[in-house]
Design a protein around this motif. Structure first.
Motif, PDB file in Angstrom:
ATOM      1  N   ALA A   1      15.440  -7.751  -1.583  1.00 17.11           N
ATOM      2  CA  ALA A   1      14.438  -7.982  -0.529  1.00 17.11           C
ATOM      3  C   ALA A   1      14.723  -7.087   0.681  1.00 17.11           C
ATOM      4  CB  ALA A   1      14.449  -9.452  -0.121  1.00 17.11           C
ATOM      5  N   ILE A   2      15.999  -6.919   1.029  1.00 18.64           N
ATOM      6  CA  ILE A   2      16.348  -6.060   2.170  1.00 18.64           C
ATOM      7  C   ILE A   2      16.072  -4.599   1.817  1.00 18.64           C
ATOM      8  CG2 ILE A   2      18.280  -5.181   3.573  1.00 18.64           C
ATOM      9  CD1 ILE A   2      19.376  -8.009   3.697  1.00 18.64           C
ATOM     10  N   TYR A   3      16.357  -4.236   0.579  1.00 19.98           N
ATOM     11  CA  TYR A   3      16.078  -2.860   0.136  1.00 19.98           C
ATOM     12  C   TYR A   3      14.587  -2.554   0.298  1.00 19.98           C
ATOM     13  CZ  TYR A   3      15.621   1.230  -2.839  1.00 19.98           C
ATOM     14  OH  TYR A   3      15.323   2.491  -3.294  1.00 19.98           O
ATOM     15  N   HIS A   4      13.740  -3.457  -0.205  1.00 19.58           N
ATOM     16  CA  HIS A   4      12.290  -3.228  -0.137  1.00 19.58           C
ATOM     17  C   HIS A   4      11.779  -3.290   1.306  1.00 19.58           C
ATOM     18  CE1 HIS A   4      11.887  -2.887  -4.392  1.00 19.58           C
ATOM     19  NE2 HIS A   4      12.405  -4.091  -4.611  1.00 19.58           N
ATOM     20  N   LEU A   5      12.412  -4.166   2.113  1.00 22.79           N
ATOM     21  CA  LEU A   5      12.024  -4.263   3.528  1.00 22.79           C
ATOM     22  C   LEU A   5      12.287  -2.941   4.251  1.00 22.79           C
ATOM     23  CD1 LEU A   5      11.176  -5.930   6.066  1.00 22.79           C
ATOM     24  CD2 LEU A   5      13.583  -6.588   6.286  1.00 22.79           C
ATOM     25  N   LEU A   6      13.474  -2.393   4.053  1.00 16.83           N
ATOM     26  CA  LEU A   6      13.823  -1.130   4.717  1.00 16.83           C
ATOM     27  C   LEU A   6      12.911   0.004   4.239  1.00 16.83           C
ATOM     28  CD1 LEU A   6      15.701   0.439   6.643  1.00 16.83           C
ATOM     29  CD2 LEU A   6      17.291   0.739   4.758  1.00 16.83           C
ATOM     30  N   GLN A   7      12.668   0.026   2.946  1.00 20.57           N
ATOM     31  CA  GLN A   7      11.795   1.058   2.367  1.00 20.57           C
ATOM     32  C   GLN A   7      10.386   0.971   2.969  1.00 20.57           C
ATOM     33  OE1 GLN A   7      11.177   0.416  -1.803  1.00 20.57           O
ATOM     34  NE2 GLN A   7       9.725   2.101  -1.961  1.00 20.57           N
ATOM     35  N   GLU A   8       9.877  -0.257   3.061  1.00 22.88           N
ATOM     36  CA  GLU A   8       8.518  -0.457   3.586  1.00 22.88           C
ATOM     37  C   GLU A   8       8.473  -0.130   5.086  1.00 22.88           C
ATOM     38  OE1 GLU A   8       4.988  -3.654   2.651  1.00 22.88           O
ATOM     39  OE2 GLU A   8       7.033  -4.387   2.752  1.00 22.88           O
ATOM     40  N   ALA A   9       9.534  -0.520   5.805  1.00 22.44           N
ATOM     41  CA  ALA A   9       9.572  -0.263   7.252  1.00 22.44           C
ATOM     42  C   ALA A   9       9.621   1.242   7.537  1.00 22.44           C
ATOM     43  CB  ALA A   9      10.789  -0.959   7.863  1.00 22.44           C
ATOM     44  N   LEU A  10      10.387   1.976   6.755  1.00 30.08           N
ATOM     45  CA  LEU A  10      10.458   3.431   6.940  1.00 30.08           C
ATOM     46  C   LEU A  10       9.099   4.066   6.634  1.00 30.08           C
ATOM     47  CD1 LEU A  10      13.963   4.219   5.359  1.00 30.08           C
ATOM     48  CD2 LEU A  10      13.384   4.289   7.771  1.00 30.08           C
ATOM     49  N   ALA A  11       8.408   3.513   5.627  1.00 29.21           N
ATOM     50  CA  ALA A  11       7.071   4.024   5.278  1.00 29.21           C
ATOM     51  C   ALA A  11       6.085   3.767   6.417  1.00 29.21           C
ATOM     52  CB  ALA A  11       6.594   3.373   3.989  1.00 29.21           C
ATOM     53  N   PHE A  12       6.181   2.585   7.040  1.00 35.70           N
ATOM     54  CA  PHE A  12       5.303   2.279   8.181  1.00 35.70           C
ATOM     55  C   PHE A  12       5.619   3.190   9.369  1.00 35.70           C
ATOM     56  CE2 PHE A  12       3.723  -1.455   6.064  1.00 35.70           C
ATOM     57  CZ  PHE A  12       2.492  -1.681   6.659  1.00 35.70           C
ATOM     58  N   LEU A  13       6.908   3.476   9.589  1.00 35.01           N
ATOM     59  CA  LEU A  13       7.298   4.393  10.675  1.00 35.01           C
ATOM     60  C   LEU A  13       6.701   5.774  10.428  1.00 35.01           C
ATOM     61  CD1 LEU A  13      11.067   4.120  11.678  1.00 35.01           C
ATOM     62  CD2 LEU A  13       9.078   3.421  12.967  1.00 35.01           C
ATOM     63  N   GLU A  14       6.700   6.167   9.163  1.00 32.72           N
ATOM     64  CA  GLU A  14       6.225   7.498   8.788  1.00 32.72           C
ATOM     65  C   GLU A  14       4.717   7.636   9.046  1.00 32.72           C
ATOM     66  OE1 GLU A  14       6.766   8.626   4.661  1.00 32.72           O
ATOM     67  OE2 GLU A  14       7.617  10.523   5.306  1.00 32.72           O
ATOM     68  N   THR A  15       3.955   6.557   8.784  1.00 35.91           N
ATOM     69  CA  THR A  15       2.510   6.629   9.013  1.00 35.91           C
ATOM     70  C   THR A  15       2.193   6.567  10.501  1.00 35.91           C
ATOM     71  OG1 THR A  15       2.359   4.256   8.694  1.00 35.91           O
ATOM     72  CG2 THR A  15       1.849   5.608   6.785  1.00 35.91           C
ATOM     73  N   GLY A  16       3.106   5.980  11.278  1.00 37.02           N
ATOM     74  CA  GLY A  16       3.006   6.034  12.736  1.00 37.02           C
ATOM     75  C   GLY A  16       1.868   5.265  13.355  1.00 37.02           C
ATOM     76  N   LEU A  17       1.494   4.111  12.799  1.00 37.64           N
ATOM     77  CA  LEU A  17       0.392   3.326  13.367  1.00 37.64           C
ATOM     78  C   LEU A  17       0.836   2.647  14.671  1.00 37.64           C
ATOM     79  CD1 LEU A  17      -1.023   1.839  10.061  1.00 37.64           C
ATOM     80  CD2 LEU A  17      -2.107   3.571  11.497  1.00 37.64           C
ATOM     81  N   ASP A  18       1.718   1.673  14.592  1.00 37.99           N
ATOM     82  CA  ASP A  18       2.293   1.060  15.788  1.00 37.99           C
ATOM     83  C   ASP A  18       3.786   0.914  15.507  1.00 37.99           C
ATOM     84  OD1 ASP A  18       3.116  -0.413  17.934  1.00 37.99           O
ATOM     85  OD2 ASP A  18       1.458  -1.841  17.875  1.00 37.99           O
ATOM     86  N   ARG A  19       4.524   1.958  15.866  1.00 41.76           N
ATOM     87  CA  ARG A  19       5.945   2.025  15.486  1.00 41.76           C
ATOM     88  C   ARG A  19       6.781   0.932  16.127  1.00 41.76           C
ATOM     89  NH1 ARG A  19       5.704   8.479  16.236  1.00 41.76           N
ATOM     90  NH2 ARG A  19       5.100   9.001  14.127  1.00 41.76           N
ATOM     91  N   SER A  20       6.491   0.622  17.400  1.00 43.38           N
ATOM     92  CA  SER A  20       7.304  -0.405  18.066  1.00 43.38           C
ATOM     93  C   SER A  20       7.067  -1.768  17.407  1.00 43.38           C
ATOM     94  CB  SER A  20       7.009  -0.458  19.564  1.00 43.38           C
ATOM     95  OG  SER A  20       5.640  -0.687  19.765  1.00 43.38           O
ATOM     96  N   LEU A  21       5.808  -2.027  16.971  1.00 42.71           N
ATOM     97  CA  LEU A  21       5.518  -3.286  16.274  1.00 42.71           C
ATOM     98  C   LEU A  21       6.253  -3.318  14.921  1.00 42.71           C
ATOM     99  CD1 LEU A  21       3.933  -5.969  16.078  1.00 42.71           C
ATOM    100  CD2 LEU A  21       2.041  -4.688  15.070  1.00 42.71           C
ATOM    101  N   SER A  22       6.241  -2.183  14.214  1.00 44.78           N
ATOM    102  CA  SER A  22       6.951  -2.112  12.924  1.00 44.78           C
ATOM    103  C   SER A  22       8.433  -2.424  13.118  1.00 44.78           C
ATOM    104  CB  SER A  22       6.817  -0.713  12.306  1.00 44.78           C
ATOM    105  OG  SER A  22       5.489  -0.439  12.010  1.00 44.78           O
ATOM    106  N   PHE A  23       9.013  -1.901  14.200  1.00 44.68           N
ATOM    107  CA  PHE A  23      10.440  -2.126  14.458  1.00 44.68           C
ATOM    108  C   PHE A  23      10.716  -3.602  14.753  1.00 44.68           C
ATOM    109  CE2 PHE A  23      14.173  -1.964  17.383  1.00 44.68           C
ATOM    110  CZ  PHE A  23      15.104  -1.638  16.416  1.00 44.68           C
ATOM    111  N   ILE A  24       9.834  -4.220  15.542  1.00 45.30           N
ATOM    112  CA  ILE A  24      10.003  -5.647  15.865  1.00 45.30           C
ATOM    113  C   ILE A  24       9.900  -6.487  14.583  1.00 45.30           C
ATOM    114  CG2 ILE A  24       8.870  -7.620  17.001  1.00 45.30           C
ATOM    115  CD1 ILE A  24       8.194  -5.643  19.310  1.00 45.30           C
ATOM    116  N   LEU A  25       8.875  -6.195  13.776  1.00 43.37           N
ATOM    117  CA  LEU A  25       8.690  -6.956  12.527  1.00 43.37           C
ATOM    118  C   LEU A  25       9.870  -6.763  11.586  1.00 43.37           C
ATOM    119  CD1 LEU A  25       4.904  -6.218  11.927  1.00 43.37           C
ATOM    120  CD2 LEU A  25       5.902  -8.393  12.622  1.00 43.37           C
TER     121      LEU A  25
END
Lengths: 202, 241
Positions: free
Chosen positions: B113-137
């Protein structure tokens, strides 16, 4: 201190060198023990001289025996270009190529979030001062930091600080190494080399 | 000597010796492991850019029984997350995510679960929609996965009262007005921040992005979570890992 104490002290001092563990330190110590006194004294003198006579250039942070290094003093160099490197040994490698005729700036580290901005931060301030200095206008700053995440972050950080001064900031090319086969290059290297492609002139 | 073949994310790299690198991975099947990549700093090395932080790769390594460090034999890039490295802010956020996983997870304990969480979070950072929200989540979900889930709905002081105006790092949750005096170090929490935390705790990482908290709420929640993590992992640097 008895003989064992002297020998042990030498081993302990040699173990301070990077990549030298106890076994290697012992091997070096036995080698020093067996070598002629003159040769051993030359090693000791060279170490002392390095610490006492070598300084960092007050302009570019390169190693020098004077206040400013021979590159900064040379009138034959292009004083409007600064090439930024992480370490002095990178400078030596670029000098060996003989292609670059401008000045340098050695960071002695990186400014990356991964390294908590340690190392290169003080040197970056010196670089900014050089760019701001109106008596010697700089036209181009070439960023030759390593093409890894620390080097890229450092390049981005410096670009952010220097761009407002209107100075041209360039980054060294990144791609497939000369003499290698393209089929063995990884996807990141290939993308970088495609991004940095140039027109071929006949 | 046994053979290890797994998917992995590169958390950190460290220079080792003359031309080697010490790499820490978070792997899908073995959790956090570290290994030595011989000659990885040489100009023409067989690993290329595959050992750069954030890279998702397929790792092949050999394990020695007496040594915790594996010997990295082959690394193939699955996704490089290269766009993250083109911007200072994403490098910084990605680094903090990787560091959090590095600090909050034990060695060699698989946690997909942590592996997939980190992978998904890095993908969200890469798309750059709301990076600070991605980091908080990411912080909210990582805290949950690591077993430090705070109590956001009822008082953690034991009264069972709903709502709360303070958050206690020690008690691991909100405190009602009656219990707030039990922990002098507890910090105030606004109703908006609490509402946001309650909502995203109930949602998964992806659907949490449908929230649009104000900048003030994001700042408040980020500071609160950073301080809570600092307290949980016993870091001396406030908000830094």
């Amino acid at each position: 201190m008895d003989h064992k104490g002297v020998f042990e002290a030498l081993i302990e001092q040699l173990m301070q060198l990077p990549g030298v563990g106890r076994k290697t330190a012992e091997r070096f110590a036995f080698f020093i023990l067996k070598m002629p006194s003159e040769s051993a004294k030359k090693i000791a003198t060279a170490i002392i001289d390095t610490k006492e006579k070598l300084f960092f250039c007050r302009v570019c942070n390169n190693m020098t025996e004077e206040e400013t290094c021979r590159i900064c003093q040379s009138s034959a160099r292009d004083h409007q270009k600064i090439l930024v490197v992480e370490e002095a040994n990178t400078l030596a490698a670029i000098e060996k190529s003989g292609e670059y005729k401008g000045l340098y700036h050695v960071l002695h580290g990186t400014c990356s979030p991964l390294t908590d901005h340690e190392g290169g931060n003080a040197a970056v301030k010196g670089l900014i001062e050089r760019v701001r200095n109106e008596s010697n206008p700089i036209l181009e700053v070439i960023l030759a930091t390593s093409p890894n995440i620390d080097g890229e972050a450092t390049a981005l950080y410096i670009t952010r600080l220097i761009k407002p001064f209107g100075v041209k900031v360039t980054r060294i090319a990144c791609g497939v190494p000369a003499g290698s086969d393209i089929e063995y290059a990884d996807e990141v290297t290939l993308v970088k080399s495609l991004e940095g492609r140039r027109e071929v002139y006949s | 000597m046994s053979h290890l073949s797994t998917e992995a994310l590169v958390l950190s790299t460290l220079r080792l010796g003359e031309a080697d690198k010490l790499i820490t991975f978070f792997t899908l099947t073995r959790g956090k492991i570290a290994g030595v990549a011989k000659g990885a700093r040489r100009f023409k090395n067989r690993f290329g850019a595959a050992l750069e932080p954030f890279t998702q790769c397929h790792l092949v390594a050999f394990e020695k029984t007496q040594n915790k460090l594996v010997r990295i034999n082959q690394v193939d890039i699955l996704h490089s997350f290269q766009k993250l490295r083109d911007d200072w802010d994403t490098i910084e956020l990605g680094t903090q995510m990787a560091r959090l996983v590095l600090r909050m997870t034990p060695e060699e304990q698989p946690h997909p679960a942590i592996y997939h969480l980190l992978q998904e979070a890095l993908a969200f950072l890469e798309t750059g929609l709301d990076r600070s929200l991605s980091f908080i989540l990411f912080m909210v979900k990582l805290i949950e996965e690591c077993g430090f889930q705070p109590q956001w709905t009822i008082c953690s002081g034991g009264t069972g009262h709903g709502g709360g105006t303070t958050f206690s790092h020690r008690e691991g949750g909100i405190l009602c007005d009656r219990c707030a005096t039990r922990d002098a170090a507890s910090v105030g929490i606004s109703a908006d921040a609490l509402q946001f935390l309650q909502t995203v705790s109930a949602a998964d990482f992806r659907s949490g992005h449908s929230q649009s908290p104000s900048i003030l709420v994001k700042r408040e929640v980020e500071t609160l979570l950073r301080d809570y993590i600092t307290y949980m992992i016993g870091s001396k640097k406030r908000g830094r890992w």
